[in-house]
Design a protein around this motif. Structure first.
Motif, PDB file in Angstrom:
ATOM      1  N   LEU A 184      62.677 -32.428 -55.419  1.00 31.66           N
ATOM      2  CA  LEU A 184      63.299 -32.934 -54.202  1.00 31.66           C
ATOM      3  C   LEU A 184      64.733 -33.396 -54.455  1.00 31.66           C
ATOM      4  O   LEU A 184      65.069 -33.884 -55.525  1.00 31.66           O
ATOM      5  CB  LEU A 184      62.463 -34.102 -53.666  1.00 31.66           C
ATOM      6  N   THR A 198      67.028 -35.847 -54.472  1.00 33.77           N
ATOM      7  CA  THR A 198      67.416 -37.251 -54.440  1.00 33.77           C
ATOM      8  C   THR A 198      68.342 -37.473 -55.636  1.00 33.77           C
ATOM      9  O   THR A 198      68.299 -36.711 -56.602  1.00 33.77           O
ATOM     10  CB  THR A 198      66.213 -38.208 -54.566  1.00 33.77           C
ATOM     11  N   ASN A 248      66.413 -38.021 -58.920  1.00 34.84           N
ATOM     12  CA  ASN A 248      65.882 -36.800 -59.523  1.00 34.84           C
ATOM     13  C   ASN A 248      66.972 -36.029 -60.244  1.00 34.84           C
ATOM     14  O   ASN A 248      66.797 -35.600 -61.383  1.00 34.84           O
ATOM     15  CB  ASN A 248      65.265 -35.897 -58.451  1.00 34.84           C
ATOM     16  N   PRO A 285      56.926 -38.096 -48.424  1.00 34.14           N
ATOM     17  CA  PRO A 285      57.596 -36.835 -48.756  1.00 34.14           C
ATOM     18  C   PRO A 285      58.988 -37.043 -49.338  1.00 34.14           C
ATOM     19  O   PRO A 285      59.470 -36.200 -50.088  1.00 34.14           O
ATOM     20  CB  PRO A 285      57.665 -36.104 -47.416  1.00 34.14           C
ATOM     21  N   ILE A 286      59.626 -38.160 -48.997  1.00 36.81           N
ATOM     22  CA  ILE A 286      60.998 -38.356 -49.473  1.00 36.81           C
ATOM     23  C   ILE A 286      61.054 -39.087 -50.806  1.00 36.81           C
ATOM     24  O   ILE A 286      62.138 -39.426 -51.281  1.00 36.81           O
ATOM     25  CB  ILE A 286      61.824 -39.147 -48.429  1.00 36.81           C
ATOM     26  N   ASN A 287      59.895 -39.307 -51.437  1.00 35.50           N
ATOM     27  CA  ASN A 287      59.887 -40.003 -52.721  1.00 35.50           C
ATOM     28  C   ASN A 287      60.565 -39.189 -53.808  1.00 35.50           C
ATOM     29  O   ASN A 287      60.342 -37.985 -53.915  1.00 35.50           O
ATOM     30  CB  ASN A 287      58.441 -40.254 -53.163  1.00 35.50           C
ATOM     31  N   SER A 288      61.350 -39.862 -54.651  1.00 32.81           N
ATOM     32  CA  SER A 288      61.835 -39.233 -55.873  1.00 32.81           C
ATOM     33  C   SER A 288      60.632 -38.938 -56.755  1.00 32.81           C
ATOM     34  O   SER A 288      59.580 -39.548 -56.588  1.00 32.81           O
ATOM     35  CB  SER A 288      62.782 -40.167 -56.614  1.00 32.81           C
ATOM     36  N   ARG A 321      48.677 -35.978 -51.065  1.00 31.12           N
ATOM     37  CA  ARG A 321      49.576 -35.017 -50.445  1.00 31.12           C
ATOM     38  C   ARG A 321      50.981 -35.098 -51.042  1.00 31.12           C
ATOM     39  O   ARG A 321      51.613 -34.090 -51.334  1.00 31.12           O
ATOM     40  CB  ARG A 321      49.638 -35.295 -48.941  1.00 31.12           C
ATOM     41  N   TYR A 322      51.472 -36.312 -51.201  1.00 35.83           N
ATOM     42  CA  TYR A 322      52.830 -36.509 -51.705  1.00 35.83           C
ATOM     43  C   TYR A 322      52.790 -37.259 -53.034  1.00 35.83           C
ATOM     44  O   TYR A 322      51.850 -37.986 -53.304  1.00 35.83           O
ATOM     45  CB  TYR A 322      53.650 -37.317 -50.702  1.00 35.83           C
TER      46      TYR A 322
END
Lengths: 401, 360
Positions: free
Chosen positions: A244, A246, A249, B121-124, B279-280
């Motif tokens: 993702l 970020t 990351n 879903p937006i987690n690093s 899921r995430y």
């Protein structure tokens, strides 16, 4: 070769055309096997030397298999069955590599190398390879496979590689220029323009470096934050080593010495309409510059030309976007009218250009907090990518050829 | 390193009794156990006091005993949000922390969970300790923990002199503990979600105890994620734990959780892990654990899962107690532990006798 990639598996091919990845154990390093070859290519060793090298390599491989699984016993040896096995395995190699391996092996089998011991060595190693590949699926169900901490699964990469290389070589006939500017090892940040509704451009940049770069490194693309919500797609990308978008990351990947690719235009870039093609959108708040400054990595601008023509987006549907929860839904001549068929991209001709790296090590690592500098560098990189896109467009004669 | 009086709350529970017994046998500390119920097994050297953490005279007790450190483990983990549990967990912790500040206790150690960050879903890929709390509101144990952590954030400002150590553990697995992840992996029907395969971070139950003991013994103020250093995809976790590859379409699980969470379905089965967490990703960054806490888990996640799987396979063949009694690894751990405890006693010259208690 990048340390972290080779820790899992060596990406190079042996002279026999066999891929030593099949034998790789997580804790062993195979790469030194291929260093002699790289040197050999440089001074162009004679046939005799090469053959000797090959035999040594084979002996070592056999030894490694025996070390790893002492109990393994191949079926009884015969020349005919060896030939069949080679034919079967060669299909698994992408394109030219397969043909090359087959030719090399044919020479070898036809009287060139009548040494029975060597052939038996081949027999042993190839049988092991075949067996190893056969139970990949079985091992995956039982959880007996390895990923890195980001979820990268090399066996999955190998499984989709033929498809990626079909897209790269046959479908879009991608011409990649300047791959030598990407370092053989160590961190670097690729910054590219984003286009084409679906992230095929990232896929092709990854494929280009994975197939044509001398070190065959895996590029870690950072993807947009609506992708994790999609079933299948998200887990495939993670298994391919992508992650993702970020700042944490990106910084962590660069610190670990990976090759990272970002598309700072984000959704504004990938979802742009056909009439706006090749006009780079705004570059966000410069998060990628901060990542590069913090980790002292150089930024390598990359331009992708051809991806804009894969889907002809005439308009965006706000209603469909709200219904599906996606950030944008394009209306093209084929989508959504033809359903899934409308998702098949057009076979345009692609060019990927890698630009001159922009070194950032003259700035200190706390320069990441200098807002003015970050904004300036963001603009600088954006202009560099836009210039490369224009340069390529000026040279391009046709969209499809 | 400390010496003095340590209070362990919740010694009637699993974590409290294990931590208290290790502290009592392996260190010179005077260990006071606090709980409404006495520990299920006798812990040698433990000074048990029957008192609830919500008792109004708690601060008087802490001051009278001249308590140096409090290790707070009196939590009631419920799957569905429950008011009884909220009362003990959140109000109990708030009361305990207030009492500690009043009684000038030097240090408090709390057990929390990385689930407080929430699987989003937006987690690093790796969440640092300063990530915001977006934990699930559907699960009682996560909701309460988020409340406790939010309270602690404010408390830290109010009592800056008190050393507050919060250990946020990843999903806990192991043969004996009753944890949400353990139930998820033991229940044959618990599904994964079709097309989702998040990275999971696990930790072995013994490492949880070891980390808590470590945090009591050494001073490390602040927040720490604690987990095994090999995060792995959920499907690998399931494969290693011998679970059949059952996957459901994701709205189905959300829908059934909403339905089962209603009052009418109280008492029925409720999934132990929230749908978001399969899921995430919700994986903690372990840099601070290694650098500032100076703690390294003994088990890898893979070893922990293999142990759990062995246990599961044997459970069909023989009763639970036999499996535990026959496990060579477990006995080896106990022998090692008792050896360490004995050496420690001989070295410090305080106590020379050998204990009857099994150290775990």
């Amino acid at each position: 070769m990048g340390v972290e990639e080779t820790r899992v598996r060596c990406q190079a091919f042996t002279r026999a055309g066999a891929q030593c990845k099949n034998l790789a154990q997580p804790e062993s390093e195979y790469c030194h096997l291929h260093q002699p070859r790289a040197q050999g290519d440089e001074h162009g060793g004679s046939d005799e030397e090469l053959r000797q090298e090959l035999l040594d390599e084979l002996a070592e491989l056999t030894e490694r298999v025996q070390d790893a699984t002492p109990a393994y016993q191949p079926p009884p040896f015969s020349r005919q069955r060896l030939r069949e096995l080679v034919e079967e395995l060669v299909h698994r190699f992408p394109g030219e590599m397969g043909t090359g391996a087959r030719e090399q092996f044919r020479d070898l089998l036809n009287a060139d190398l009548p040494d029975k011991e060597a052939l038996k060595g081949f027999w042993y190693v190839l049988n092991y390879t075949a067996q190893y590949q056969a139970d990949v699926a079985k091992r995956h169900v039982a959880g007996e496979y390895d990923t890195d901490e980001w979820g990268l699964d090399w066996e999955f990469v190998e499984a989709v590689r033929p498809f990626l290389s079909f897209l790269y070589k046959a479908y879009w006939r991608v011409e990649t220029v300047g791959l030598d500017k990407i370092p053989v090892e160590g961190r670097a940040l690729l910054v590219a323009n984003h286009s084409g509704q679906l992230p095929w451009d990232g896929t092709m940049i990854t494929t280009a470096v994975l197939t044509d770069h001398p070190a065959q490194r895996l590029v870690r693309c950072l993807y947009a934050d609506w992708i994790p919500r999609l079933p299948f797609f998200s887990s495939w990308l993670v298994r391919l080593g992508q992650t993702l978008e970020t700042e944490d990351n990106g910084t962590r990947l660069l610190e670990q010495g990976h090759l990272v690719a970002v598309f700072p235009e984000g959704d504004k870039g990938i979802g742009k309409l056909y009439k706006d093609r090749y006009q780079l959108a705004r570059f966000g708040d410069g998060g990628f510059v901060r990542m590069a400054l913090t980790t002292q990595s150089s930024i390598i601008p990359v331009s992708v030309v051809g991806a804009e023509e894969t889907y002809i987006a005439l308009a965006r549907s706000r209603t469909l976007a709200t219904v599906t929860g996606l950030p944008y839904v394009p209306i093209t001549p084929r989508f959504p009218w033809l359903g899934l068929l409308g998702l098949v991209p057009l076979p345009s001709k692609w060019y990927i250009d890698v630009g001159e790296p922009i070194a950032l090590d003259r700035f200190g690592s706390d320069a990441a907090h200098n807002l003015v500098l970050v904004a300036q560098l963001t603009d600088h990189v954006r202009n560099a990518v836009q210039d490369m896109v224009h340069e390529r467009l000026a040279q391009r004669r046709s969209v499809f050829f | 390193m400390i010496d003095g009086v340590v209070v362990v709350t919740g010694v009637g529970g699993y974590w409290g009794s294990r931590v208290a017994s290790r502290l009592a046998t392996e260190t010179d500390l005077h260990v006071i156990g606090l709980d409404a119920q006495p520990p299920r097994m006798e812990i040698q050297g433990l000074d048990y006091i029957q008192a609830d953490v919500r008792n109004p005279l708690l601060s008087k007790l802490l001051a009278a005993e001249n308590v140096d450190t409090v290790c707070h483990l009196a939590f009631l983990d419920t799957l569905r949000p429950s008011e009884t549990a909220f009362d003990l967990n959140v109000l109990g912790t708030a009361h305990l922390l207030g009492a500690c500040a009043e009684a000038k206790v030097r240090k408090v150690v709390l057990k929390s969970s990385t689930a407080v960050y929430g699987a989003r879903p937006i987690n690093s890929a790796f969440l640092t300790e300063d990530a915001p709390f977006r934990g699930s509101q559907r699960m009682g144990y996560i909701r309460d923990m988020v409340e406790i952590e939010s309270f602690c954030r404010g408390f830290r400002r109010e009592a800056p002199d008190l050393i507050l150590t919060i250990l946020r553990f990843a999903h806990i697995v192991g043969p004996t503990a009753d944890t949400p992840m353990n139930s998820y992996l033991r229940q044959p029907w618990s599904p994964s979600l079709l097309g989702f395969d998040p990275m999971m971070q696990l930790i072995h139950e013994s490492d949880v105890v070891a980390a808590l003991v470590h945090a009591v013994y050494f001073d490390a103020p602040g927040l720490f994620n604690v987990g095994a250093e090999d995060p792995m995809p959920l499907n690998k976790v399931r494969g290693l734990a011998d679970k059949p590859p059952i996957a459901v379409f994701h709205p189905l699980l959300y829908w059934s959780m909403d339905l089962l969470g209603r009052r009418a379905f109280r008492g029925s089965h409720y999934p132990p892990i929230d749908a978001d967490y399969v899921r995430y990703p919700c994986v903690g960054d372990l840099t601070r654990m290694r650098r500032d806490l100076d703690f390294r888990p003994h088990y890898t996640a893979e070893d922990a899962l293999r142990e759990l799987a062995e246990h599961k396979r044997l459970a069909g063949q023989m009763p639970e107690s036999t499996i535990l009694a026959q496990s060579a690894e477990r006995l080896e751990d106990i022998i090692e532990q008792r050896e360490r405890a004995r050496e420690h006693r001989v070295r410090s010259g305080l106590r020379a006798g050998e204990g009857e208690e099994d150290g775990r």
